[in-house]
Design a protein around this motif. Sequence first.
Motif, PDB file in Angstrom:
ATOM      1  N   HIS A  95      42.837  38.423  29.432  1.00 17.36           N
ATOM      2  CA  HIS A  95      41.944  38.749  30.398  1.00 17.36           C
ATOM      3  C   HIS A  95      42.525  38.336  31.875  1.00 17.36           C
ATOM      4  O   HIS A  95      43.048  37.178  31.982  1.00 17.36           O
ATOM      5  CB  HIS A  95      40.540  38.383  30.379  1.00 17.36           C
ATOM      6  CG  HIS A  95      39.481  38.878  31.007  1.00 17.36           C
ATOM      7  ND1 HIS A  95      39.150  40.196  31.091  1.00 17.36           N
ATOM      8  CD2 HIS A  95      38.728  38.171  32.313  1.00 17.36           C
ATOM      9  CE1 HIS A  95      38.341  40.374  32.049  1.00 17.36           C
ATOM     10  NE2 HIS A  95      38.205  39.100  32.679  1.00 17.36           N
ATOM     11  N   VAL A  96      42.613  39.200  32.772  1.00 16.68           N
ATOM     12  CA  VAL A  96      43.227  39.068  34.022  1.00 16.68           C
ATOM     13  C   VAL A  96      42.188  39.425  35.229  1.00 16.68           C
ATOM     14  O   VAL A  96      41.407  40.322  34.999  1.00 16.68           O
ATOM     15  CB  VAL A  96      44.493  39.913  34.048  1.00 16.68           C
ATOM     16  CG1 VAL A  96      44.818  39.520  35.598  1.00 16.68           C
ATOM     17  CG2 VAL A  96      45.617  39.369  33.036  1.00 16.68           C
ATOM     18  N   TYR A  97      42.194  38.454  36.168  1.00 12.05           N
ATOM     19  CA  TYR A  97      41.250  38.764  37.384  1.00 12.05           C
ATOM     20  C   TYR A  97      42.349  39.509  38.437  1.00 12.05           C
ATOM     21  O   TYR A  97      43.483  38.997  38.480  1.00 12.05           O
ATOM     22  CB  TYR A  97      40.840  37.645  37.963  1.00 12.05           C
ATOM     23  CG  TYR A  97      39.508  37.044  37.317  1.00 12.05           C
ATOM     24  CD1 TYR A  97      39.395  37.248  36.100  1.00 12.05           C
ATOM     25  CD2 TYR A  97      38.457  36.457  38.104  1.00 12.05           C
ATOM     26  CE1 TYR A  97      38.153  36.611  35.386  1.00 12.05           C
ATOM     27  CE2 TYR A  97      37.556  35.660  37.469  1.00 12.05           C
ATOM     28  CZ  TYR A  97      37.242  35.948  36.120  1.00 12.05           C
ATOM     29  OH  TYR A  97      36.310  35.590  35.953  1.00 12.05           O
ATOM     30  N   VAL A  98      41.723  40.606  38.997  1.00  6.54           N
ATOM     31  CA  VAL A  98      42.493  41.344  40.009  1.00  6.54           C
ATOM     32  C   VAL A  98      41.381  41.128  41.382  1.00  6.54           C
ATOM     33  O   VAL A  98      40.341  42.015  41.393  1.00  6.54           O
ATOM     34  CB  VAL A  98      42.662  42.698  39.677  1.00  6.54           C
ATOM     35  CG1 VAL A  98      43.495  43.358  40.958  1.00  6.54           C
ATOM     36  CG2 VAL A  98      43.739  42.760  38.582  1.00  6.54           C
ATOM     37  N   LEU A  99      41.823  40.179  42.293  1.00 10.59           N
ATOM     38  CA  LEU A  99      40.750  39.862  43.264  1.00 10.59           C
ATOM     39  C   LEU A  99      41.395  40.523  44.731  1.00 10.59           C
ATOM     40  O   LEU A  99      42.649  40.466  44.710  1.00 10.59           O
ATOM     41  CB  LEU A  99      40.731  38.367  43.571  1.00 10.59           C
ATOM     42  CG  LEU A  99      40.462  37.659  42.238  1.00 10.59           C
ATOM     43  CD1 LEU A  99      40.227  36.175  42.424  1.00 10.59           C
ATOM     44  CD2 LEU A  99      39.128  38.327  41.551  1.00 10.59           C
ATOM     45  N   ASN A 100      40.715  40.755  45.279  1.00 14.13           N
ATOM     46  CA  ASN A 100      40.705  41.514  46.764  1.00 14.13           C
ATOM     47  C   ASN A 100      39.962  40.834  47.831  1.00 14.13           C
ATOM     48  O   ASN A 100      38.810  40.979  47.692  1.00 14.13           O
ATOM     49  CB  ASN A 100      40.632  43.069  46.698  1.00 14.13           C
ATOM     50  CG  ASN A 100      41.513  43.680  45.781  1.00 14.13           C
ATOM     51  OD1 ASN A 100      42.680  43.982  45.731  1.00 14.13           O
ATOM     52  ND2 ASN A 100      41.043  43.703  44.315  1.00 14.13           N
TER      53      ASN A 100
ATOM     54  N   ASN B  15      45.237  39.911  46.039  1.00 14.83           N
ATOM     55  CA  ASN B  15      45.661  40.457  47.661  1.00 14.83           C
ATOM     56  C   ASN B  15      44.756  39.703  48.368  1.00 14.83           C
ATOM     57  O   ASN B  15      43.484  40.245  48.417  1.00 14.83           O
ATOM     58  CB  ASN B  15      45.426  41.763  47.657  1.00 14.83           C
ATOM     59  CG  ASN B  15      45.938  42.201  49.098  1.00 14.83           C
ATOM     60  OD1 ASN B  15      46.034  41.520  49.973  1.00 14.83           O
ATOM     61  ND2 ASN B  15      46.170  43.765  49.146  1.00 14.83           N
ATOM     62  N   PRO B  16      44.984  38.610  48.999  1.00 11.38           N
ATOM     63  CA  PRO B  16      44.119  37.942  49.819  1.00 11.38           C
ATOM     64  C   PRO B  16      43.690  38.407  51.318  1.00 11.38           C
ATOM     65  O   PRO B  16      42.738  37.889  51.855  1.00 11.38           O
ATOM     66  CB  PRO B  16      44.583  36.442  49.892  1.00 11.38           C
ATOM     67  CG  PRO B  16      45.925  36.545  49.352  1.00 11.38           C
ATOM     68  CD  PRO B  16      46.003  37.797  48.722  1.00 11.38           C
TER      69      PRO B  16
ATOM     70  N   GLU C 168      50.873  37.238  43.791  1.00 11.40           N
ATOM     71  CA  GLU C 168      50.205  37.312  45.403  1.00 11.40           C
ATOM     72  C   GLU C 168      50.662  38.828  45.546  1.00 11.40           C
ATOM     73  O   GLU C 168      51.926  39.172  45.408  1.00 11.40           O
ATOM     74  CB  GLU C 168      50.742  36.497  46.133  1.00 11.40           C
ATOM     75  CG  GLU C 168      50.348  36.856  47.760  1.00 11.40           C
ATOM     76  CD  GLU C 168      50.867  35.836  48.607  1.00 11.40           C
ATOM     77  OE1 GLU C 168      50.562  36.200  49.931  1.00 11.40           O
ATOM     78  OE2 GLU C 168      51.575  34.748  48.507  1.00 11.40           O
ATOM     79  N   VAL C 169      49.895  39.687  46.067  1.00 12.61           N
ATOM     80  CA  VAL C 169      50.134  41.280  46.197  1.00 12.61           C
ATOM     81  C   VAL C 169      49.760  41.434  47.475  1.00 12.61           C
ATOM     82  O   VAL C 169      48.750  41.106  48.001  1.00 12.61           O
ATOM     83  CB  VAL C 169      49.522  42.273  45.250  1.00 12.61           C
ATOM     84  CG1 VAL C 169      49.696  43.580  45.567  1.00 12.61           C
ATOM     85  CG2 VAL C 169      50.149  41.901  43.729  1.00 12.61           C
TER      86      VAL C 169
END
Length: 149
Positions: free
Chosen positions: A4-9, A75-76, A99-100
Amino acid sequence: MTRHVYVLNGPNLNLLGEREPGVYGAETLSSIQEKCNAKAETLGLTIDFRQTNHEGELVDWIQEARLNASGVVINPAAYTHTSVALHDAVRALACPVIEVHLSNIHARESFRHQSYISPVAAGVICGFGAHGYELGLDALASILAKTDN
Protein backbone atom coordinates in the motif's frame (compact mmCIF):
# COMPACT_ATOMS: atom_id res chain seq x y z
CA MET A 1 2.46 -9.38 -2.02
CA THR A 2 0.48 -6.17 -2.52
CA ARG A 3 2.01 -3.07 -0.98
CA HIS A 4 0.00 0.00 0.00
CA VAL A 5 1.37 3.38 -1.10
CA TYR A 6 0.26 6.94 -0.41
CA VAL A 7 0.30 9.42 -3.30
CA LEU A 8 0.08 12.85 -1.69
CA ASN A 9 -0.46 16.18 -3.42
CA GLY A 10 -0.02 19.68 -2.09
CA PRO A 11 -1.58 23.07 -2.70
CA ASN A 12 -3.15 24.18 -5.96
CA LEU A 13 -2.80 20.79 -7.61
CA ASN A 14 -6.58 20.54 -7.49
CA LEU A 15 -6.47 23.23 -10.23
CA LEU A 16 -4.47 21.12 -12.69
CA GLY A 17 -5.81 21.43 -16.21
CA GLU A 18 -6.94 25.00 -15.50
CA ARG A 19 -3.95 26.68 -13.84
CA GLU A 20 -0.98 27.53 -16.07
CA PRO A 21 -1.32 24.58 -18.48
CA GLY A 22 1.85 25.77 -20.23
CA VAL A 23 3.78 25.01 -17.04
CA TYR A 24 1.81 22.17 -15.44
CA GLY A 25 0.12 20.54 -18.44
CA ALA A 26 -3.49 20.06 -19.41
CA GLU A 27 -4.19 16.90 -17.40
CA THR A 28 -6.42 17.12 -14.37
CA LEU A 29 -5.56 15.65 -11.00
CA SER A 30 -8.36 13.09 -11.39
CA SER A 31 -6.80 12.00 -14.70
CA ILE A 32 -3.44 11.60 -12.97
CA GLN A 33 -5.14 9.60 -10.22
CA GLU A 34 -6.66 7.24 -12.81
CA LYS A 35 -3.25 6.69 -14.41
CA CYS A 36 -1.68 6.11 -11.00
CA ASN A 37 -4.33 3.53 -10.12
CA ALA A 38 -3.70 1.68 -13.39
CA LYS A 39 0.09 1.85 -12.96
CA ALA A 40 -0.11 0.72 -9.34
CA GLU A 41 -2.13 -2.32 -10.34
CA THR A 42 0.57 -3.41 -12.83
CA LEU A 43 3.18 -3.01 -10.08
CA GLY A 44 1.27 -4.95 -7.43
CA LEU A 45 0.58 -1.80 -5.42
CA THR A 46 -2.57 -0.25 -4.05
CA ILE A 47 -2.65 3.50 -3.63
CA ASP A 48 -4.33 6.06 -1.47
CA PHE A 49 -4.38 9.23 -3.61
CA ARG A 50 -5.00 12.52 -1.78
CA GLN A 51 -4.73 16.29 -2.30
CA THR A 52 -4.89 19.18 0.15
CA ASN A 53 -4.17 22.88 0.19
CA HIS A 54 -3.25 22.71 3.89
CA GLU A 55 0.28 22.06 5.14
CA GLY A 56 -0.82 20.56 8.46
CA GLU A 57 -3.05 18.06 6.70
CA LEU A 58 -0.09 16.90 4.58
CA VAL A 59 1.93 16.48 7.78
CA ASP A 60 -0.91 14.44 9.30
CA TRP A 61 -1.07 12.20 6.22
CA ILE A 62 2.69 11.64 6.22
CA GLN A 63 2.51 10.68 9.88
CA GLU A 64 -0.41 8.36 9.09
CA ALA A 65 1.75 6.74 6.39
CA ARG A 66 4.18 5.66 9.12
CA LEU A 67 1.60 3.06 10.17
CA ASN A 68 -0.32 2.39 6.96
CA ALA A 69 1.98 2.62 3.94
CA SER A 70 4.99 0.86 2.48
CA GLY A 71 6.03 4.05 0.70
CA VAL A 72 5.00 7.54 -0.33
CA VAL A 73 5.01 9.45 -3.60
CA ILE A 74 4.62 13.14 -2.84
CA ASN A 75 4.21 16.28 -4.87
CA PRO A 76 4.41 18.88 -2.11
CA ALA A 77 3.94 21.67 -4.68
CA ALA A 78 4.76 25.09 -3.20
CA TYR A 79 5.44 23.55 0.22
CA THR A 80 8.52 21.94 -1.35
CA HIS A 81 10.30 25.26 -1.03
CA THR A 82 8.98 26.43 2.33
CA SER A 83 8.07 23.63 4.71
CA VAL A 84 10.44 22.48 7.39
CA ALA A 85 7.40 20.73 8.91
CA LEU A 86 7.07 18.48 5.84
CA HIS A 87 10.82 17.86 5.88
CA ASP A 88 10.63 16.72 9.51
CA ALA A 89 7.56 14.53 8.87
CA VAL A 90 9.21 12.81 5.89
CA ARG A 91 12.42 12.39 7.87
CA ALA A 92 10.47 10.50 10.54
CA LEU A 93 9.24 7.91 8.02
CA ALA A 94 10.91 4.52 7.87
CA CYS A 95 9.50 3.87 4.38
CA PRO A 96 10.87 5.31 1.12
CA VAL A 97 9.58 8.61 -0.26
CA ILE A 98 9.74 9.74 -3.88
CA GLU A 99 9.38 13.48 -4.50
CA VAL A 100 7.60 14.34 -7.77
CA HIS A 101 7.11 17.64 -9.61
CA LEU A 102 5.29 18.18 -12.87
CA SER A 103 7.65 20.94 -14.02
CA ASN A 104 11.42 21.04 -13.88
CA ILE A 105 11.79 23.10 -10.72
CA HIS A 106 15.47 23.70 -11.51
CA ALA A 107 14.61 25.45 -14.78
CA ARG A 108 12.20 27.86 -13.10
CA GLU A 109 12.47 30.78 -10.68
CA SER A 110 15.44 30.55 -8.34
CA PHE A 111 13.25 30.23 -5.23
CA ARG A 112 11.95 26.93 -6.65
CA HIS A 113 15.46 25.42 -6.82
CA GLN A 114 15.53 24.76 -3.05
CA SER A 115 13.61 21.70 -1.83
CA TYR A 116 13.18 20.88 1.83
CA ILE A 117 11.97 17.41 0.82
CA SER A 118 14.81 16.27 -1.47
CA PRO A 119 17.37 15.74 1.32
CA VAL A 120 15.06 13.26 3.05
CA ALA A 121 13.59 11.59 -0.06
CA ALA A 122 14.89 8.44 -1.71
CA GLY A 123 14.73 10.25 -5.06
CA VAL A 124 13.29 13.14 -7.02
CA ILE A 125 11.50 13.12 -10.37
CA CYS A 126 10.76 16.44 -12.02
CA GLY A 127 10.02 17.87 -15.43
CA PHE A 128 8.13 14.95 -16.97
CA GLY A 129 4.63 16.30 -16.42
CA ALA A 130 1.95 13.92 -15.23
CA HIS A 131 4.09 10.94 -16.34
CA GLY A 132 6.36 11.75 -13.39
CA TYR A 133 3.83 10.19 -11.04
CA GLU A 134 4.04 6.89 -12.91
CA LEU A 135 7.83 7.12 -12.87
CA GLY A 136 7.61 7.76 -9.13
CA LEU A 137 5.53 4.63 -8.63
CA ASP A 138 8.02 2.64 -10.75
CA ALA A 139 10.89 3.92 -8.61
CA LEU A 140 9.06 3.17 -5.38
CA ALA A 141 8.15 -0.35 -6.54
CA SER A 142 11.79 -0.95 -7.43
CA ILE A 143 12.97 0.17 -4.00
CA LEU A 144 10.35 -1.95 -2.27
CA ALA A 145 11.28 -5.01 -4.35
CA LYS A 146 14.90 -4.66 -3.19
CA THR A 147 13.77 -4.64 0.44
CA ASP A 148 11.78 -7.83 -0.20
CA ASN A 149 14.91 -9.68 -1.36
